[in-house]
Design an enzyme around this catalytic site. Structure first.
Site, short mmCIF file in Angstrom:
data_model
loop_
_atom_site.label_atom_id
_atom_site.label_comp_id
_atom_site.label_asym_id
_atom_site.label_seq_id
_atom_site.Cartn_x
_atom_site.Cartn_y
_atom_site.Cartn_z
N HIS A 125 0.85 -1.18 0.00
CA HIS A 125 0.00 0.00 0.00
C HIS A 125 0.89 1.25 0.00
CE1 HIS A 125 0.74 -1.37 4.08
NE2 HIS A 125 0.49 -0.18 4.54
N GLY A 181 -4.76 3.79 0.38
CA GLY A 181 -4.86 5.17 0.84
C GLY A 181 -4.98 6.19 -0.27
N MET A 201 -10.53 1.35 -2.69
CA MET A 201 -11.54 0.53 -2.04
C MET A 201 -12.50 1.47 -1.29
SD MET A 201 -10.94 -2.43 0.81
CE MET A 201 -10.22 -3.66 -0.22
C1 LIG Z 1 -6.33 -4.69 -1.04
C2 LIG Z 1 -5.29 -3.72 -0.67
N1 LIG Z 1 -3.98 -4.02 -0.89
C3 LIG Z 1 -3.15 -3.04 -0.52
S1 LIG Z 1 -3.99 -1.71 0.14
C4 LIG Z 1 -5.49 -2.48 -0.12
C5 LIG Z 1 -6.78 -1.86 0.25
C6 LIG Z 1 -6.89 -0.41 -0.13
O1 LIG Z 1 -7.98 0.17 0.49
P1 LIG Z 1 -8.20 1.74 0.49
O2 LIG Z 1 -8.38 2.19 -0.93
O3 LIG Z 1 -9.47 1.89 1.28
O4 LIG Z 1 -7.02 2.37 1.17
#
Ligand SMILES: Cc1ncsc1CCOP(=O)(O)O
Ligand SMILES: Cc1ncc(COP(=O)(O)OP(=O)(O)O)c(N)n1
Ligand SMILES: [Mg+2]
Length: 206
Positions: free
Chosen positions: A124, A158, A178
């Site tokens: 992330h 994020g 997400m």
């Molecule tokens: C599945 C996944 N893999 C890395 S971050 C993530 C989720 C990202 O969620 P958001 O867009 O709410 O930060």
């Protein structure tokens, strides 16, 4: 290369809420990932059938991890993670499926590219409640991945409208959200804003 916007389901919503949101947002995004780790194959199949009945194009749908469901439902593609079947095995058996892979390092990114991944997620990038306690990878590492492979790299984790210009500066080919879409008060408005932000300066909206 066209910049892409992907939306990923949260795994926390009912089939009804999830499909209602997808029906609203699909014209604005390039792909919708059905990432429902605790739902059964039958439930995921039901989700895809409901989307189809409501005229969501199959070529906008990507199934997370479950190659069997992706193949049976004839969707756009499959998205694999470190716990999934290997990229090369899926490529060999299902050369027609678009294959995405979630990578977390340059070594992993190059391996996935070599094995036949068509695009990569890297993250992330920023802190996110979806990955509690795990430090974010940041823009510098994202840039490094983008330089190190030839397939499109999409930033995940994020992502929000205010950090899109910084993300695109790294050479990333798009963004993945997400909570910013599926948990937005107005998912359709959020998706529409993202399209404008992602295509700013490119001379065209999708
Ligand atoms: C599945 C996944 N893999 C890395 S971050 C993530 C989720 C990202 O969620 P958001 O867009 O709410 O930060
Ligand atoms: C270094 C590292 N390994 C694994 C994970 C989580 O799994 P991932 O392959 O990213 O698949 P998802 O569960 O996120 O869909 C991670 N975040 N970091
Ligand atoms: Mg991941």
């Amino acid at each position: 290369m066209k910049r892409e916007i992907h939306a990923i389901s949260t795994g926390r919503q009912s089939i009804e809420s999830l499909t209602t949101i997808v029906e609203e947002i699909h014209p604005f995004v390039d792909a919708i990932h059905i990432r429902e780790k605790s739902k059964t194959a039958s439930e995921i199949y039901q989700i895809v059938q409901k989307l189809l009945e409501n005229e969501v194009p199959l070529d906008k749908i990507i199934i997370n991890d479950r190659v069997d469901i992706a193949y049976v439902c004839k969707v756009q593609g499959i998205h694999l993670a470190h716990h999934s079947l290997p990229v090369y095995a899926v490529k060999n058996e299902f050369p027609g499926l678009r294959i995405g892979y979630s990578c977390h390092s340059l070594v992993e990114a190059r391996k996935a590219e070599k094995e036949g991944a068509d695009y990569l997620f890297f993250g992330h990038v920023y802190a996110t409640t979806s990955k509690p306690g795990l430090p974010p990878k940041g823009l510098k590492q994202l840039k490094n991945i983008c330089r190190g492979v030839n397939v499109p790299v999409l930033a995940i984790g994020g992502v929000k409208p205010s950090n899109i210009p910084d993300i695109l500066q790294t050479g990333a080919n798009g963004i993945v959200l997400m909570s910013g879409i599926f948990e937005a008060e107005d998912p359709k408005g959020a998706a529409n804003d993202l399209v404008k932000k992602v295509n700013k300066g490119t001379g065209g909206y999708t």
